[in-house]
Design a protein around this motif. Structure first.
Motif, PDB file in Angstrom:
ATOM      1  N   GLY A 470     -14.690 -13.860 -10.537  1.00 33.75           N
ATOM      2  CA  GLY A 470     -15.915 -14.620 -10.856  1.00 33.75           C
ATOM      3  C   GLY A 470     -16.242 -14.718 -12.339  1.00 33.75           C
ATOM      4  N   VAL A 471     -15.373 -14.162 -13.198  1.00 38.06           N
ATOM      5  CA  VAL A 471     -15.743 -14.118 -14.630  1.00 38.06           C
ATOM      6  C   VAL A 471     -15.373 -15.432 -15.320  1.00 38.06           C
ATOM      7  CG1 VAL A 471     -15.448 -12.866 -16.796  1.00 38.06           C
ATOM      8  CG2 VAL A 471     -15.255 -11.641 -14.622  1.00 38.06           C
ATOM      9  N   GLY A 472     -16.362 -16.085 -15.909  1.00 45.27           N
ATOM     10  CA  GLY A 472     -16.102 -17.312 -16.681  1.00 45.27           C
ATOM     11  C   GLY A 472     -15.602 -16.947 -18.078  1.00 45.27           C
ATOM     12  N   ILE A 473     -14.573 -17.665 -18.539  1.00 41.98           N
ATOM     13  CA  ILE A 473     -14.002 -17.320 -19.848  1.00 41.98           C
ATOM     14  C   ILE A 473     -14.292 -18.412 -20.878  1.00 41.98           C
ATOM     15  CG2 ILE A 473     -11.859 -16.772 -21.090  1.00 41.98           C
ATOM     16  CD1 ILE A 473     -10.623 -16.017 -18.394  1.00 41.98           C
ATOM     17  N   VAL A 474     -14.845 -17.993 -22.044  1.00 41.71           N
ATOM     18  CA  VAL A 474     -14.961 -18.916 -23.180  1.00 41.71           C
ATOM     19  C   VAL A 474     -14.074 -18.339 -24.281  1.00 41.71           C
ATOM     20  CG1 VAL A 474     -16.465 -19.944 -24.912  1.00 41.71           C
ATOM     21  CG2 VAL A 474     -17.330 -19.498 -22.614  1.00 41.71           C
ATOM     22  N   LEU A 475     -13.008 -19.063 -24.588  1.00 43.67           N
ATOM     23  CA  LEU A 475     -12.072 -18.572 -25.587  1.00 43.67           C
ATOM     24  C   LEU A 475     -12.463 -19.124 -26.963  1.00 43.67           C
ATOM     25  CD1 LEU A 475      -9.696 -16.723 -25.004  1.00 43.67           C
ATOM     26  CD2 LEU A 475      -8.192 -18.701 -25.137  1.00 43.67           C
TER      27      LEU A 475
END
Ligand code: ADP
Length: 516
Positions: A470-475
């Motif tokens: 469920g973890v959203g990633i912003v790179l």
């Protein structure tokens, strides 16, 4: 024969010792008594002086004034103070500064005169040379102004063909070319760009000198301006592997009134210099609100770097025109030595003053405070609308402490529950701990470039581990490197931002991601 009394002998000794001209004049206008200074100063013998009426020695132009002074003294019995000229034996004149007093009982006059001839001559020549100097200075300034005015007037004529060269080179580069032709044209474009920058500096400097610079007063968005400006600067910083960040105090109003073009020019110069003179580490722009009154805000801007620094004895030089801290750096770093002169003058004309703190080998901070207007109708956030990250657990991962704390501030100011990690390993550890607890992370803001385990590797772990589904990633990417975007695509990450990240940009991206 009457022998002199002790008092008379003492008086005689003192009288003859006086270095100025001392005398007693009888009621008939002849000298009754003189000290030796008279003979040495005027060149007459004692006898010559005693047998000539005192007024005979006075310059004809000063006679009336002297007679008036004597008459006044006879009337008022006061000590008088005046200046007149005495004729010497050789026909020249000496200037005497007199103190005289009147003895009423014997109708004698007592006087002491100081020879101020040399002092007056010196004062006159000083006045004359000062006047000559001022005249030369005025002439030089007028010539300089004329030169600056000429250059300022030529501004358009010089810039137009340069813009033509650059524009047409761009067009030529869009056509089909051999690789050799392309290389030559790229060089033409880059050289023309450098020349235009130098031209712009010289022309701005001339405009300031000629007093022809005018300022705009228009509305602008400071956050947007900084964001756009940093997109360009980040390319330069990324090429040197520098961390570039900005931190705008949440209390800084976004919509301001002033001259955005000039403010941008100052900030680009200071930040560009910081990047140029920093071989490793970071460059950070900070904007803080110092005070706010109705319609006006005072902002403090600072650009801090971890670069080569400026030795203390060179610090005041760098604001002077055509001056560089290390003259040998001209070749190593390039530049005109005009950027800081222009910036500091622009800041002063806008009501501030640039300051500098720097330590050799440690880094420099250039800073200034500016009064700016606040745009009247700043769009307010709709009342009651809660922040999209309110209460959301976010993991912020960045090896650079400054960037980490700026990201932290941007998110926690909006109510996010942030956890900070300074490496890929620490991030995975935090994620595991989070997943095992009630409070698992909804979001990870992940710096792509870190030593050891980089952001891509962390993202790969997250994607592969079902616990982190469920973890959203912003790179966060550096500059706009093609390889980075390719790797994002390979890993199936659609949300990335170019560093340095602006607050609104981050919040917009995060909101979108949370809504998916
Ligand atoms: P230029 O960069 O074109 O030489 P500037 O007026 O912008 O001219 O800067 C003058 C000089 O000040 C530079 O040549 C450099 O020696 C020094 N300087 C400016 N900024 C920095 C900085 N951030 N770190 C170290 N030195 C600096």
């Amino acid at each position: 024969m009457n022998l002199p009394t002790e008092a008379q002998r003492d008086f005689e000794l003192f009288f003859n010792l006086i270095p100025d001209l001392a005398c007693i004049v009888s009621a008939d206008g002849y000298f009754k008594k003189l000290n030796p200074a008279w003979e040495t100063t005027l060149g007459y013998t004692r006898e010559e002086l005693l047998r000539t009426p005192m007024l005979d020695f006075i310059h004809p132009d000063d006679l009336e004034r002297t007679v008036n002074e004597i008459a006044k003294q006879n009337r008022d019995y006061r000590t008088s103070h005046f200046v007149n000229r005495y004729r010497c034996k050789d026909g020249s004149y000496k200037i005497f500064d007199w103190r005289t007093t009147f003895n009423r009982d014997e109708s004698t006059r007592f006087g002491i005169a100081k020879d101020i001839t040399e002092q007056r001559r010196w004062e006159t020549s000083l006045r004359e040379s000062e006047a000559a100097l001022q005249k030369a200075k005025d002439a030089a300034e007028a010539a300089n102004r004329l030169k600056s005015e000429f250059l300022a007037n030529m501004s358009h004529e010089l810039r137009t063909p340069m813009n033509g060269v650059i524009g047409l080179t761009d067009l030529a580069l869009d056509t089909e070319l051999t690789s050799e032709q392309r290389e030559y044209l790229e060089d033409v474009k880059s050289s023309a760009g450098s020349l235009l920058r130098i031209l712009n500096d010289v022309l701005d400097f001339s405009k300031i000198e000629a007093g022809k610079l005018e300022f705009e007063t228009i509305e602008f968005d400071l956050r947007q301006m900084v964001r756009e400006m940093f997109k360009i600067l980040d390319i330069r910083a990324a090429a040197k592997n520098l961390e570039l960040a900005y931190d705008l105090d949440a209390r800084v109003p976004s919509r301001l009134v002033g001259d955005p073009g000039r403010l941008r020019q100052i900030l680009i110069n200071l930040t560009g210099n910081a990047i140029k003179f920093t071989p490793r580490g970071e460059v950070v722009l900070r904007v803080e609100r110092l005070s706010e009154t109705a319609g006006q805000v005072e902002l403090h801007f600072s650009v801090k770097d971890t670069g080569i620094g400026i030795p203390f004895d060179k610090q005041h030089h760098v604001f002077r025109a055509f001056s560089q801290a290390d003259s040998s750096s001209t070749r190593m770093f390039g530049g005109t030595g005009l950027g800081l002169t222009i910036s500091s003058q622009l800041v002063e004309m806008m009501g501030g003053r640039i300051g500098l703190e720097s330590k050799e080998g440690i880094g420099s901070t250039f800073h200034f405070a500016l009064p700016l207007g606040i745009a009247p109708a700043e769009p307010e956030e709709p009342a009651g609308s809660s922040s999209p990250v309110e209460g959301v657990s976010v993991l912020v991962v960045d090896d650079n402490e400054t960037s980490r704390s700026i990201l932290d501030k941007m998110l926690s100011n909006r109510g996010a529950k942030t956890t900070l990690a300074d490496s890929g390993y620490a991030a995975l550890e935090a994620l595991r701990r989070g997943a095992a607890s009630e409070n698992s992370f909804k979001l990870i803001i992940l710096d792509a470039h870190m030593p050891g385990m980089d952001g891509f590797a962390v993202a790969q772990h997250i994607k592969a581990d079902p616990r982190f589904r469920g973890v959203g990633i912003v790179l966060l990417l550096c500059g706009s490197q093609r390889a980075d975007t390719d790797r994002c695509r390979e890993l199936g990450i659609s949300t990335s931002l170019a560093k340095p990240v602006g607050e609104m940009e981050l919040l917009e991206t995060v909101t979108e991601l949370l809504q998916q």
